[in-house]
Design an enzyme around this catalytic site. Structure first.
Site, PDB file in Angstrom:
ATOM      1  N   ASN A   1       9.021  -1.943  -0.311  1.00 42.87           N
ATOM      2  CA  ASN A   1       7.943  -1.296  -1.355  1.00 42.87           C
ATOM      3  C   ASN A   1       8.518  -0.399  -2.233  1.00 42.87           C
ATOM      4  O   ASN A   1       7.684  -0.206  -3.209  1.00 42.87           O
ATOM      5  CB  ASN A   1       6.618  -0.839  -0.569  1.00 42.87           C
ATOM      6  CG  ASN A   1       7.151   0.575   0.242  1.00 42.87           C
ATOM      7  OD1 ASN A   1       8.096   0.614   0.886  1.00 42.87           O
ATOM      8  ND2 ASN A   1       6.272   1.746   0.492  1.00 42.87           N
TER       9      ASN A   1
ATOM     10  N   GLU B   1      12.339   6.952   8.738  1.00 44.99           N
ATOM     11  CA  GLU B   1      11.427   7.118   7.862  1.00 44.99           C
ATOM     12  C   GLU B   1      10.029   6.140   8.300  1.00 44.99           C
ATOM     13  O   GLU B   1      10.320   4.893   7.600  1.00 44.99           O
ATOM     14  CB  GLU B   1      11.745   7.178   6.355  1.00 44.99           C
ATOM     15  CG  GLU B   1      12.865   8.362   6.079  1.00 44.99           C
ATOM     16  CD  GLU B   1      12.016   9.831   6.307  1.00 44.99           C
ATOM     17  OE1 GLU B   1      10.672   9.759   6.452  1.00 44.99           O
ATOM     18  OE2 GLU B   1      12.573  10.754   6.656  1.00 44.99           O
TER      19      GLU B   1
ATOM     20  N   CYS C   1       4.167   4.301   1.571  1.00 42.28           N
ATOM     21  CA  CYS C   1       4.018   5.034   2.988  1.00 42.28           C
ATOM     22  C   CYS C   1       3.236   6.525   2.783  1.00 42.28           C
ATOM     23  O   CYS C   1       2.555   6.792   3.691  1.00 42.28           O
ATOM     24  CB  CYS C   1       5.376   5.440   3.482  1.00 42.28           C
ATOM     25  SG  CYS C   1       6.437   6.195   2.289  1.00 42.28           S
TER      26      CYS C   1
ATOM     27  N   GLU D   1      14.715  13.027   3.766  1.00 40.47           N
ATOM     28  CA  GLU D   1      15.574  12.476   2.890  1.00 40.47           C
ATOM     29  C   GLU D   1      15.369  13.289   1.395  1.00 40.47           C
ATOM     30  O   GLU D   1      14.504  14.260   1.590  1.00 40.47           O
ATOM     31  CB  GLU D   1      15.127  10.931   2.528  1.00 40.47           C
ATOM     32  CG  GLU D   1      15.175  10.229   3.827  1.00 40.47           C
ATOM     33  CD  GLU D   1      15.391   8.640   3.700  1.00 40.47           C
ATOM     34  OE1 GLU D   1      14.445   8.298   2.883  1.00 40.47           O
ATOM     35  OE2 GLU D   1      16.188   8.117   4.098  1.00 40.47           O
TER      36      GLU D   1
HETATM   37  P1  NAD Z   1       9.223  -3.312   8.802  1.00 36.97           P
HETATM   38  O1  NAD Z   1       9.603  -2.327   9.777  1.00 36.97           O
HETATM   39  O2  NAD Z   1       8.693  -4.643   9.003  1.00 36.97           O
HETATM   40  O3  NAD Z   1      10.819  -3.783   7.781  1.00 36.97           O
HETATM   41  C1  NAD Z   1      11.610  -2.758   7.418  1.00 36.97           C
HETATM   42  C2  NAD Z   1      12.974  -3.333   7.374  1.00 36.97           C
HETATM   43  O4  NAD Z   1      13.457  -3.384   8.666  1.00 36.97           O
HETATM   44  C3  NAD Z   1      13.148  -4.734   6.781  1.00 36.97           C
HETATM   45  O5  NAD Z   1      14.528  -4.746   5.981  1.00 36.97           O
HETATM   46  C4  NAD Z   1      13.454  -5.733   7.906  1.00 36.97           C
HETATM   47  O6  NAD Z   1      13.988  -6.847   7.708  1.00 36.97           O
HETATM   48  C5  NAD Z   1      14.099  -4.691   9.067  1.00 36.97           C
HETATM   49  N1  NAD Z   1      13.706  -5.111  10.242  1.00 36.97           N
HETATM   50  C6  NAD Z   1      12.509  -5.565  10.836  1.00 36.97           C
HETATM   51  N2  NAD Z   1      12.868  -5.981  12.201  1.00 36.97           N
HETATM   52  C7  NAD Z   1      14.266  -5.395  12.524  1.00 36.97           C
HETATM   53  C8  NAD Z   1      14.875  -5.152  13.707  1.00 36.97           C
HETATM   54  N3  NAD Z   1      14.500  -5.772  14.715  1.00 36.97           N
HETATM   55  N4  NAD Z   1      15.865  -4.694  13.659  1.00 36.97           N
HETATM   56  C9  NAD Z   1      16.522  -4.233  12.638  1.00 36.97           C
HETATM   57  N5  NAD Z   1      15.775  -4.279  11.222  1.00 36.97           N
HETATM   58  C10 NAD Z   1      14.489  -4.692  11.252  1.00 36.97           C
HETATM   59  O7  NAD Z   1       8.444  -2.507   7.691  1.00 36.97           O
HETATM   60  P2  NAD Z   1       7.758  -3.342   6.442  1.00 36.97           P
HETATM   61  O8  NAD Z   1       6.583  -3.863   6.931  1.00 36.97           O
HETATM   62  O9  NAD Z   1       8.651  -4.138   5.631  1.00 36.97           O
HETATM   63  O10 NAD Z   1       7.416  -2.042   5.465  1.00 36.97           O
HETATM   64  C11 NAD Z   1       6.385  -1.281   5.532  1.00 36.97           C
HETATM   65  C12 NAD Z   1       6.400   0.008   6.544  1.00 36.97           C
HETATM   66  O11 NAD Z   1       7.516   0.844   5.855  1.00 36.97           O
HETATM   67  C13 NAD Z   1       5.244   0.813   6.568  1.00 36.97           C
HETATM   68  O12 NAD Z   1       4.882   1.170   7.858  1.00 36.97           O
HETATM   69  C14 NAD Z   1       5.454   1.945   5.656  1.00 36.97           C
HETATM   70  O13 NAD Z   1       4.561   3.051   6.001  1.00 36.97           O
HETATM   71  C15 NAD Z   1       6.686   2.154   5.790  1.00 36.97           C
HETATM   72  N6  NAD Z   1       7.760   2.767   4.724  1.00 36.97           N
HETATM   73  C16 NAD Z   1       7.910   4.441   5.249  1.00 36.97           C
HETATM   74  C17 NAD Z   1       8.564   5.054   4.081  1.00 36.97           C
HETATM   75  C18 NAD Z   1       8.903   6.493   4.602  1.00 36.97           C
HETATM   76  O14 NAD Z   1       9.706   7.002   3.698  1.00 36.97           O
HETATM   77  N7  NAD Z   1       8.192   6.938   5.618  1.00 36.97           N
HETATM   78  C19 NAD Z   1       8.723   4.550   2.934  1.00 36.97           C
HETATM   79  C20 NAD Z   1       8.552   3.220   2.612  1.00 36.97           C
HETATM   80  C21 NAD Z   1       7.790   2.293   3.812  1.00 36.97           C
END
Ligand code: NAD
Length: 499
Positions: free
Chosen positions: A154, A252, A286, A466
């Site tokens: 995102n 995060e 997020c 961060e």
């Molecule tokens: P996600 O957890 O599905 O994926 C995030 C990343 O992790 C991707 O690159 C994905 O390929 C990788 N990933 C997935 N499974 C994995 C595994 N088993 N091992 C290692 N890596 C793996 O998240 P998403 O749905 O793509 O993103 C949305 C989420 O991200 C929401 O919950 C949002 O709140 C969060 N987010 C948090 C912040 C923050 O700074 N707190 C910022 C942006 C997004």
């Protein structure tokens, strides 16, 4: 940008390379399904090569003076500024962010390049007096090794920049897996660093899926540090695997961010803020405003205007300046968002606007979802407690300030929160009582600035931050130095005691 599909390869050492097994996947636009590119689909073998490359580059990079490391970032900032519009177009195309917001995403990385670059001239340690004569003590910050970076789609440029740039300035080398939904704009961000003179092997990029590339980065014995942004369940799994291997881990994760509006607030300002917080980036932040907690008669005085203005928001092509809300990132994500809305309605929430898949022919080719407001959402219900990650606002009524704070804090997450009030005493009490890493007063829950720490409490994070000055602690190992220039054996806790 031309309309011909991109070819995205991994970047390992000095070169772009395909996957060891030749596998690729298609990247399609969420706006209209058009093919954006073919992307190398990495595996554990590619991760292994990338980690070996990062290890090989570590000695030279970690011995490069930190100010010289910072200068690479300044040069990259100039390149990223010059390429901002072109990269924003790629971002808009690959993940649907409106152009204005895509430029903002990249601007955050430019700001971080300048901040992190200048940190190369600080990386402060401490000095303190010794308890003995002719002896001093001080601390140094030392690089750690290979950092594994895993990021969400995102914020395809800003969020990786918060991790990669401080890690580089601290003298570490990196293996990064961008999100599979938005790898292209991230790769162009990385290209500015390589073009600015980052030596080969210092930043390696392996594209692909979480269970394949991400899991291999997490489990690799030579990635001593892991930094992750994404969902809480995935972060928890990374913490379990990495924790067993005694890695340093920064997580995060999700949010369920509330805006409290008090009856004394400037309601016009609050309505502007709630609409931007809830529906900016189609709610895929997020820090998105996911709950409006309206206190007393603030509810009745703002709900109708909120609904009218949300209904007027125009869905459409993120490249069109008239668009207010772009598409969601994928069909699966839209299905997930719609499921939350349907279950909330079945649970008794009052659907005030949105909540229907668009029937307009112009929108049928993409994953659009209208700005949606549900009123009368019950405390403790699924919509009140779970992260939706889409353009859906849950409105909850509270009878008092105390009840509003209680509602705000009763979710598992703690990323961002906000209160609208003109009463400074009440605002400051909220700042102290809201359980979140970030609190805004008279502003919505979104809008972080690069030079302040960013992160959350509870299930949002594991205690790290961060942004700003915070990550330099995380990406370095502290060394304490005792320097004895007395020429004699001096024994701490013994020789300075007469008794
Ligand atoms: P996600 O957890 O599905 O994926 C995030 C990343 O992790 C991707 O690159 C994905 O390929 C990788 N990933 C997935 N499974 C994995 C595994 N088993 N091992 C290692 N890596 C793996 O998240 P998403 O749905 O793509 O993103 C949305 C989420 O991200 C929401 O919950 C949002 O709140 C969060 N987010 C948090 C912040 C923050 O700074 N707190 C910022 C942006 C997004």
């Amino acid at each position: 940008m031309t309309d011909s599909p991109l070819t995205l390869l991994h970047h390992i050492g000095a070169t772009d390379v395909p996957s060891d097994n030749g596998a690729t996947f298609e990247l399609r636009s969420p706006t209209n399904g058009s093919l954006v590119g073919h992307v190398a689909r990495g595996s554990a073998v590619d991760v292994d090569r990338a980690v070996a490359s990062a290890r090989a580059a570590f000695t030279r990079w970690s011995n490069t003076p930190a100010p010289a490391r910072g200068e690479v970032l300044f040069r990259a900032a100039a390149l990223l500024t010059a390429r901002k519009d072109a990269i924003a177009e790629v971002m808009a195309k690959e993940m649907g962010k409106r152009m204005e917001e895509a430029r903002g995403d990249i601007q955050e990385a430019i700001d971080t390049m300048f901040y992190a670059g200048s940190e190369g001239r600080r990386l402060f340690g401490h000095t303190a007096p010794s308890e003995l004569n002719d002896k001093m003590g001080f601390t140094l910050r030392r690089p750690i090794g290979v950092v594994g970076v895993i990021t969400a789609w995102n914020f395809p440029v800003a969020v990786p920049s918060w991790k990669i740039l401080p890690a580089l300035v601290c003298g570490n080398t990196i293996v990064w897996k961008p999100a599979e939904e938005a790898p292209a704009s991230g790769a162009l961000f990385a290209q500015t660093l390589w073009d600015a003179g980052l030596p080969p092997g210092v930043l390696n990029v392996v594209h692909g899926f979480g269970e394949e590339v991400g899991a291999a980065i997490v489990a690799h014995p030579d990635t001593k540090v892991l930094t992750f942004t994404g969902s809480t369940p995935v972060g928890r799994g990374i913490a379990e695997t990495g924790g067993r291997m005694l890695k340093r881990i920064s997580l995060e994760m999700g949010g369920k961010n509330p805006v409290i509006v008090m009856p004394d607030a400037d309601l016009g300002l609050a309505i502007d803020g709630v609409l931007w917080g809830a529906f900016g980036t189609a709610g895929q932040r997020c820090t998105a405003t996911s709950r409006l907690i309206a206190v007393g008669d603030a509810h009745g005085r703002m709900i109708d205007e909120l609904v009218v203005r949300a209904k007027a928001m125009r869905m459409g092509d993120p490249m069109d300046p008239a668009t207010d809300v772009g598409p969601l990132v994928s069909e699966a994500q839209r299905g997930r968002v719609h499921g939350f809305v349907e279950r909330a309605v079945a649970d008794g929430a009052h659907l005030r606007c949105g909540g229907q898949l668009p029937s307009d022919a112009a929108l049928r080719g993409g994953w659009f979802y209208p700005s949606t407001i549900l009123d009368g959402v019950k405390r403790g219900s699924e919509l009140a407690m779970s992260e939706v990650f889409g353009p859906v606002l849950a409105v909850i009524q509270a009878s008092s300030f105390d009840e509003a704070i209680e509602i705000a804090n009763e979710v598992p997450y703690g990323l961002s929160s906000s209160i609208y009030t003109r009463d400074v005493n009440q605002a400051m009490r909220a700042v102290h009582r809201l359980q979140s890493g970030i609190t805004y007063v008279n502003a919505p829950t979104i809008g972080a600035e690069a030079h302040f720490p960013f992160g959350g409490t509870k299930d949002t994070g594991n205690g790290h931050r961060e942004g700003g000055w915070a990550p330099y602690e995380f990406f370095t190992e502290l060394k304490t130095v005792y320097f004895d220039y007395s020429g004699t054996l001096q024994r701490a806790q013994i020789d300075n005691r007469e008794d």
